[in-house]
Scaffold this motif. Structure first.
Motif, PDB file in Angstrom:
ATOM      1  N   ASP A  34      48.732  49.868  33.682  1.00 30.95           N
ATOM      2  CA  ASP A  34      49.236  48.952  34.180  1.00 30.95           C
ATOM      3  C   ASP A  34      48.699  48.536  35.781  1.00 30.95           C
ATOM      4  O   ASP A  34      48.322  47.347  35.968  1.00 30.95           O
ATOM      5  CB  ASP A  34      50.670  49.132  34.418  1.00 30.95           C
ATOM      6  N   ARG A  35      48.438  49.356  36.319  1.00 28.38           N
ATOM      7  CA  ARG A  35      47.763  49.116  37.710  1.00 28.38           C
ATOM      8  C   ARG A  35      46.491  48.732  37.725  1.00 28.38           C
ATOM      9  O   ARG A  35      46.003  47.711  38.261  1.00 28.38           O
ATOM     10  CB  ARG A  35      47.878  50.362  38.668  1.00 28.38           C
ATOM     11  N   GLU A  36      45.811  49.396  36.702  1.00 31.27           N
ATOM     12  CA  GLU A  36      44.173  48.861  36.557  1.00 31.27           C
ATOM     13  C   GLU A  36      44.374  47.214  35.883  1.00 31.27           C
ATOM     14  O   GLU A  36      43.393  46.715  36.236  1.00 31.27           O
ATOM     15  CB  GLU A  36      43.558  49.828  35.498  1.00 31.27           C
ATOM     16  N   VAL A  37      45.161  47.048  35.026  1.00 33.73           N
ATOM     17  CA  VAL A  37      44.986  45.541  34.282  1.00 33.73           C
ATOM     18  C   VAL A  37      45.448  44.615  35.738  1.00 33.73           C
ATOM     19  O   VAL A  37      44.949  43.592  35.988  1.00 33.73           O
ATOM     20  CB  VAL A  37      46.259  45.189  33.332  1.00 33.73           C
ATOM     21  N   ARG A  38      46.554  45.093  36.493  1.00 37.66           N
ATOM     22  CA  ARG A  38      46.855  44.288  37.650  1.00 37.66           C
ATOM     23  C   ARG A  38      45.828  43.777  38.733  1.00 37.66           C
ATOM     24  O   ARG A  38      45.373  43.054  39.079  1.00 37.66           O
ATOM     25  CB  ARG A  38      48.016  44.833  38.409  1.00 37.66           C
ATOM     26  N   GLU A  39      45.030  44.997  38.854  1.00 33.01           N
ATOM     27  CA  GLU A  39      43.779  44.872  39.792  1.00 33.01           C
ATOM     28  C   GLU A  39      42.657  44.215  39.267  1.00 33.01           C
ATOM     29  O   GLU A  39      42.301  43.168  40.058  1.00 33.01           O
ATOM     30  CB  GLU A  39      43.260  46.330  40.181  1.00 33.01           C
ATOM     31  N   ARG A  40      42.189  44.157  37.947  1.00 31.28           N
ATOM     32  CA  ARG A  40      41.533  43.274  37.328  1.00 31.28           C
ATOM     33  C   ARG A  40      41.881  41.994  37.467  1.00 31.28           C
ATOM     34  O   ARG A  40      41.045  41.100  37.681  1.00 31.28           O
ATOM     35  CB  ARG A  40      40.999  43.774  36.090  1.00 31.28           C
ATOM     36  N   ALA A  41      43.118  41.652  36.854  1.00 31.96           N
ATOM     37  CA  ALA A  41      43.625  40.304  36.952  1.00 31.96           C
ATOM     38  C   ALA A  41      43.670  39.621  38.439  1.00 31.96           C
ATOM     39  O   ALA A  41      43.155  38.547  38.786  1.00 31.96           O
ATOM     40  CB  ALA A  41      44.881  40.172  36.280  1.00 31.96           C
ATOM     41  N   SER A  42      43.952  40.526  39.438  1.00 33.70           N
ATOM     42  CA  SER A  42      43.972  39.893  40.649  1.00 33.70           C
ATOM     43  C   SER A  42      42.383  39.672  41.107  1.00 33.70           C
ATOM     44  O   SER A  42      42.451  38.534  41.892  1.00 33.70           O
ATOM     45  CB  SER A  42      44.652  41.056  41.590  1.00 33.70           C
ATOM     46  N   ALA A  43      41.678  40.716  40.833  1.00 36.48           N
ATOM     47  CA  ALA A  43      40.428  40.169  41.321  1.00 36.48           C
ATOM     48  C   ALA A  43      39.753  39.131  40.669  1.00 36.48           C
ATOM     49  O   ALA A  43      39.125  38.134  41.309  1.00 36.48           O
ATOM     50  CB  ALA A  43      39.298  41.495  40.874  1.00 36.48           C
ATOM     51  N   ALA A  44      40.004  38.872  39.228  1.00 36.88           N
ATOM     52  CA  ALA A  44      39.343  37.531  38.607  1.00 36.88           C
ATOM     53  C   ALA A  44      40.133  36.489  39.407  1.00 36.88           C
ATOM     54  O   ALA A  44      39.309  35.446  39.488  1.00 36.88           O
ATOM     55  CB  ALA A  44      39.797  37.603  37.253  1.00 36.88           C
ATOM     56  N   ASP A  45      41.536  36.515  39.759  1.00 38.47           N
ATOM     57  CA  ASP A  45      42.203  35.160  40.445  1.00 38.47           C
ATOM     58  C   ASP A  45      41.350  35.081  41.673  1.00 38.47           C
ATOM     59  O   ASP A  45      41.127  33.877  42.020  1.00 38.47           O
ATOM     60  CB  ASP A  45      43.318  35.671  40.564  1.00 38.47           C
ATOM     61  N   ARG A  46      41.079  36.040  42.457  1.00 40.36           N
ATOM     62  CA  ARG A  46      40.655  35.812  43.650  1.00 40.36           C
ATOM     63  C   ARG A  46      39.148  35.264  43.688  1.00 40.36           C
ATOM     64  O   ARG A  46      38.917  34.524  44.455  1.00 40.36           O
ATOM     65  CB  ARG A  46      40.574  37.305  44.560  1.00 40.36           C
ATOM     66  N   ILE A  47      38.524  35.523  42.563  1.00 41.91           N
ATOM     67  CA  ILE A  47      37.099  35.072  42.494  1.00 41.91           C
ATOM     68  C   ILE A  47      37.320  33.431  42.067  1.00 41.91           C
ATOM     69  O   ILE A  47      36.623  32.735  42.622  1.00 41.91           O
ATOM     70  CB  ILE A  47      36.194  35.894  41.369  1.00 41.91           C
ATOM     71  N   GLU A  48      38.370  33.323  41.306  1.00 40.43           N
ATOM     72  CA  GLU A  48      38.360  32.001  40.778  1.00 40.43           C
ATOM     73  C   GLU A  48      38.886  30.932  41.802  1.00 40.43           C
ATOM     74  O   GLU A  48      38.204  29.870  42.173  1.00 40.43           O
ATOM     75  CB  GLU A  48      39.360  31.655  39.756  1.00 40.43           C
ATOM     76  N   ALA A  49      39.536  31.850  42.941  1.00 44.05           N
ATOM     77  CA  ALA A  49      40.128  30.804  44.040  1.00 44.05           C
ATOM     78  C   ALA A  49      38.937  30.514  44.737  1.00 44.05           C
ATOM     79  O   ALA A  49      38.934  29.316  45.418  1.00 44.05           O
ATOM     80  CB  ALA A  49      41.240  31.609  44.769  1.00 44.05           C
ATOM     81  N   ALA A  50      37.964  31.554  45.185  1.00 45.65           N
ATOM     82  CA  ALA A  50      36.950  31.207  46.073  1.00 45.65           C
ATOM     83  C   ALA A  50      35.924  30.254  45.594  1.00 45.65           C
ATOM     84  O   ALA A  50      35.276  29.457  46.175  1.00 45.65           O
ATOM     85  CB  ALA A  50      36.332  32.732  46.031  1.00 45.65           C
ATOM     86  N   LEU A  51      35.982  30.254  44.233  1.00 43.60           N
ATOM     87  CA  LEU A  51      35.142  28.857  43.725  1.00 43.60           C
ATOM     88  C   LEU A  51      35.763  27.603  43.489  1.00 43.60           C
ATOM     89  O   LEU A  51      35.380  26.834  42.765  1.00 43.60           O
ATOM     90  CB  LEU A  51      34.640  29.564  42.039  1.00 43.60           C
ATOM     91  N   GLY A  52      36.965  27.843  43.978  1.00 47.36           N
ATOM     92  CA  GLY A  52      37.577  26.338  44.208  1.00 47.36           C
ATOM     93  C   GLY A  52      38.604  26.045  42.890  1.00 47.36           C
ATOM     94  O   GLY A  52      38.686  24.835  42.444  1.00 47.36           O
ATOM     95  N   GLY A  53      38.913  27.203  42.151  1.00 45.33           N
ATOM     96  CA  GLY A  53      39.808  27.030  41.093  1.00 45.33           C
ATOM     97  C   GLY A  53      39.111  26.573  39.748  1.00 45.33           C
ATOM     98  O   GLY A  53      39.951  26.226  38.668  1.00 45.33           O
ATOM     99  N   GLU A  54      37.816  26.460  40.023  1.00 46.01           N
ATOM    100  CA  GLU A  54      36.991  26.069  38.724  1.00 46.01           C
ATOM    101  C   GLU A  54      36.995  27.367  37.578  1.00 46.01           C
ATOM    102  O   GLU A  54      36.680  28.246  37.780  1.00 46.01           O
ATOM    103  CB  GLU A  54      35.410  25.846  38.891  1.00 46.01           C
ATOM    104  N   THR A  55      37.574  26.752  36.350  1.00 41.93           N
ATOM    105  CA  THR A  55      37.793  27.834  35.353  1.00 41.93           C
ATOM    106  C   THR A  55      36.787  27.323  34.056  1.00 41.93           C
ATOM    107  O   THR A  55      37.183  26.330  33.699  1.00 41.93           O
ATOM    108  CB  THR A  55      39.010  28.151  35.053  1.00 41.93           C
ATOM    109  N   PRO A  56      36.057  28.193  33.596  1.00 44.14           N
ATOM    110  CA  PRO A  56      35.115  27.623  32.446  1.00 44.14           C
ATOM    111  C   PRO A  56      36.022  27.750  31.405  1.00 44.14           C
ATOM    112  O   PRO A  56      37.127  28.467  31.079  1.00 44.14           O
ATOM    113  CB  PRO A  56      33.964  28.760  32.492  1.00 44.14           C
TER     114      PRO A  56
END
Length: 65
Positions: A34-56
């Protein structure tokens, strides 16, 4: 060997079933997934936010105009 987020989510589901049917002593196994899933999902969300919310677009799914 690196596991994908999907692999970790499947492992988390299996770990939850183990806890449900085999007892609370297996909770640390679920907790680790559970902790690993949350950490990975959070990292992906942070990257998307840094890219301006652009999601392929996901393969096989197209966005409607």
């Amino acid at each position: 060997m690196s596991l994908s987020l999907n692999d970790l989510e499947n492992g988390r589901r299996i770990a939850a079933l183990v806890v449900r049917y085999c007892g609370e002593k297996y909770f640390p196994l679920f907790d680790r997934f559970d902790r690993e899933v949350r950490e990975r999902a959070s990292a992906a969300d942070r990257i998307e936010a840094a890219l301006g919310g652009e999601t392929p677009a996901k393969p096989g799914k197209r966005r409607r105009p």
